[in-house]
Design a protein around this motif. Structure first.
Motif, PDB file in Angstrom:
ATOM      1  N   VAL A   1     -11.052  11.735  -0.758  1.00  0.00           N
ATOM      2  CA  VAL A   1     -10.390  10.921  -1.535  1.00  0.00           C
ATOM      3  C   VAL A   1     -11.028   9.591  -1.962  1.00  0.00           C
ATOM      4  CG1 VAL A   1      -8.015   9.867  -1.929  1.00  0.00           C
ATOM      5  CG2 VAL A   1      -8.166  11.782  -0.646  1.00  0.00           C
TER       6      VAL A   1
ATOM      7  N   TYR B   1     -11.487   5.851  -2.253  1.00  0.00           N
ATOM      8  CA  TYR B   1     -10.853   4.771  -1.490  1.00  0.00           C
ATOM      9  C   TYR B   1     -10.388   3.857  -2.747  1.00  0.00           C
ATOM     10  CZ  TYR B   1      -9.726   0.626   1.029  1.00  0.00           C
ATOM     11  OH  TYR B   1      -9.234  -0.594   1.520  1.00  0.00           O
ATOM     12  N   ARG B   2      -9.209   3.279  -2.478  1.00  0.00           N
ATOM     13  CA  ARG B   2      -8.765   2.304  -3.447  1.00  0.00           C
ATOM     14  C   ARG B   2      -8.108   1.412  -2.580  1.00  0.00           C
ATOM     15  NH1 ARG B   2      -6.112   6.948  -5.385  1.00  0.00           N
ATOM     16  NH2 ARG B   2      -4.184   6.131  -4.387  1.00  0.00           N
TER      17      ARG B   2
ATOM     18  N   MET C   1      -5.097   1.053   0.053  1.00  0.00           N
ATOM     19  CA  MET C   1      -4.420   2.274   0.208  1.00  0.00           C
ATOM     20  C   MET C   1      -4.015   2.500   1.755  1.00  0.00           C
ATOM     21  SD  MET C   1      -6.965   5.705  -0.078  1.00  0.00           S
ATOM     22  CE  MET C   1      -6.718   6.082  -1.736  1.00  0.00           C
ATOM     23  N   SER C   2      -2.917   3.200   1.725  1.00  0.00           N
ATOM     24  CA  SER C   2      -2.611   3.554   3.150  1.00  0.00           C
ATOM     25  C   SER C   2      -2.482   5.065   3.335  1.00  0.00           C
ATOM     26  CB  SER C   2      -0.902   3.134   3.156  1.00  0.00           C
ATOM     27  OG  SER C   2      -0.104   4.067   2.263  1.00  0.00           O
TER      28      SER C   2
ATOM     29  N   LEU D   1      -0.078   7.020   3.629  1.00  0.00           N
ATOM     30  CA  LEU D   1       0.942   7.594   3.015  1.00  0.00           C
ATOM     31  C   LEU D   1       0.328   8.010   1.616  1.00  0.00           C
ATOM     32  CD1 LEU D   1       3.747   8.849   2.751  1.00  0.00           C
ATOM     33  CD2 LEU D   1       4.544   6.634   2.002  1.00  0.00           C
ATOM     34  N   ASP D   2      -0.360   7.141   0.852  1.00  0.00           N
ATOM     35  CA  ASP D   2      -1.108   7.416  -0.230  1.00  0.00           C
ATOM     36  C   ASP D   2      -2.273   8.653  -0.139  1.00  0.00           C
ATOM     37  OD1 ASP D   2       0.271   4.941  -1.582  1.00  0.00           O
ATOM     38  OD2 ASP D   2      -1.543   3.779  -0.682  1.00  0.00           O
ATOM     39  N   VAL D   3      -2.844   8.578   0.925  1.00  0.00           N
ATOM     40  CA  VAL D   3      -3.881   9.783   0.994  1.00  0.00           C
ATOM     41  C   VAL D   3      -2.879  11.038   1.425  1.00  0.00           C
ATOM     42  CG1 VAL D   3      -5.526  10.506   2.678  1.00  0.00           C
ATOM     43  CG2 VAL D   3      -5.278   8.015   2.340  1.00  0.00           C
TER      44      VAL D   3
ATOM     45  N   ILE E   1      -0.260  11.789  -0.087  1.00  0.00           N
ATOM     46  CA  ILE E   1       0.186  12.188  -1.235  1.00  0.00           C
ATOM     47  C   ILE E   1      -0.988  12.912  -2.063  1.00  0.00           C
ATOM     48  CG2 ILE E   1       1.246  11.328  -3.397  1.00  0.00           C
ATOM     49  CD1 ILE E   1       2.536   9.288  -1.849  1.00  0.00           C
ATOM     50  N   GLU E   2      -2.195  12.357  -2.100  1.00  0.00           N
ATOM     51  CA  GLU E   2      -3.365  13.077  -2.686  1.00  0.00           C
ATOM     52  C   GLU E   2      -3.579  14.350  -2.213  1.00  0.00           C
ATOM     53  OE1 GLU E   2      -5.351  11.524  -4.834  1.00  0.00           O
ATOM     54  OE2 GLU E   2      -4.871   9.524  -5.225  1.00  0.00           O
TER      55      GLU E   2
ATOM     56  N   ASN F   1       3.252   4.265   8.677  1.00  0.00           N
ATOM     57  CA  ASN F   1       2.133   3.949   7.813  1.00  0.00           C
ATOM     58  C   ASN F   1       1.176   3.018   8.380  1.00  0.00           C
ATOM     59  OD1 ASN F   1       1.205   4.692   5.527  1.00  0.00           O
ATOM     60  ND2 ASN F   1       2.428   3.469   4.151  1.00  0.00           N
TER      61      ASN F   1
ATOM     62  N   ILE G   1      -2.662   1.234   7.190  1.00  0.00           N
ATOM     63  CA  ILE G   1      -3.563   1.041   6.030  1.00  0.00           C
ATOM     64  C   ILE G   1      -5.028   1.547   6.296  1.00  0.00           C
ATOM     65  CG2 ILE G   1      -4.841  -0.882   4.975  1.00  0.00           C
ATOM     66  CD1 ILE G   1      -1.936  -0.765   4.125  1.00  0.00           C
TER      67      ILE G   1
END
Length: 207
Positions: free
Chosen positions: A135, A137-138, A141-142, A144-146, A148-149, A191, A193
């Protein structure tokens, strides 16, 4: 005992107020302690990114180009230049130096339109994710974001036994436990980071 005169009472009050004001004026004032800003994470261009190259006052040189698998780009007047591994600002400076051979005082801006990111900065998810993958990296990014991806956990995942493998600049390795099962059930305190280059490992349940 004789009663106090009005004049005495008045001047006593004046002196008390004056002493109070003087005391306030000499009281120490807490210094304004500023919090140092968090370091800004700089995006590193990677193969597969799409870049908009804007050259001021030169619309014929302004273009959008992909970063090729070899990490290079091509624009008018610059047949080949390494872009991967640089920040947009560094690439803009390098392009200005090359273009200066052809135009006067070029001013270049590089904008990342779509990004994959350098391989070393991608977050890799392995194990019992619905779609294990790398994925981009942004910043901010947490985990949880990962999740979702990658579409969440499989039904075989031991989510609460997951861990993040993180490599420091000195080469040391850190293992960070993360309770993905609890997180996916809404326990937001689980969660975490993420950092560039993190590897999220989701093991399979034994039962």
């Amino acid at each position: 005992m004789k009663p106090l005169s009005r004049g005495f009472v008045f001047w006593s009050m004046v002196m008390a107020v004056s002493a109070l004001v003087a005391g306030c004026s000499t009281a120490p004032v807490a210094s304004d302690v500023s919090t140092a800003p968090a370091p800004v994470e700089r995006y590193i261009i990677g193969a597969g990114d799409s870049l908009e190259i804007f050259v001021r006052d030169n619309p014929t040189l302004t273009t959008t180009v992909p970063v090729r698998p070899d990490g290079r780009i091509s624009i008018p007047l610059v047949s080949s230049m390494v872009a991967a591994g640089k920040t947009p600002e560094q690439l803009a400076d390098d392009l200005e130096k090359d273009l200066a051979h052809y135009i006067r005082d070029p001013l270049v801006t590089v904008i990342v339109k779509s990004f994959v990111g350098a391989y070393s900065q991608q977050v890799r998810v392995v194990g019992q994710a619905a779609t294990p993958k790398s994925v981009p990296y942004r910043s901010g990014m947490s985990v949880l974001d990962v999740m979702i991806e990658v579409g969440g956990l499989t039904k075989f995942a031991a989510g609460n036994n997951a861990k993040i493998i993180r490599h420091a600049a000195d080469g040391s390795e850190q293992s960070i436990p993360v309770r993905l099962g609890a997180l996916m059930d809404g326990d937001i305190k689980d969660n975490v980071i993420m950092r560039p280059g993190d590897i999220l490992i989701i093991p399979q349940s034994l039962f």
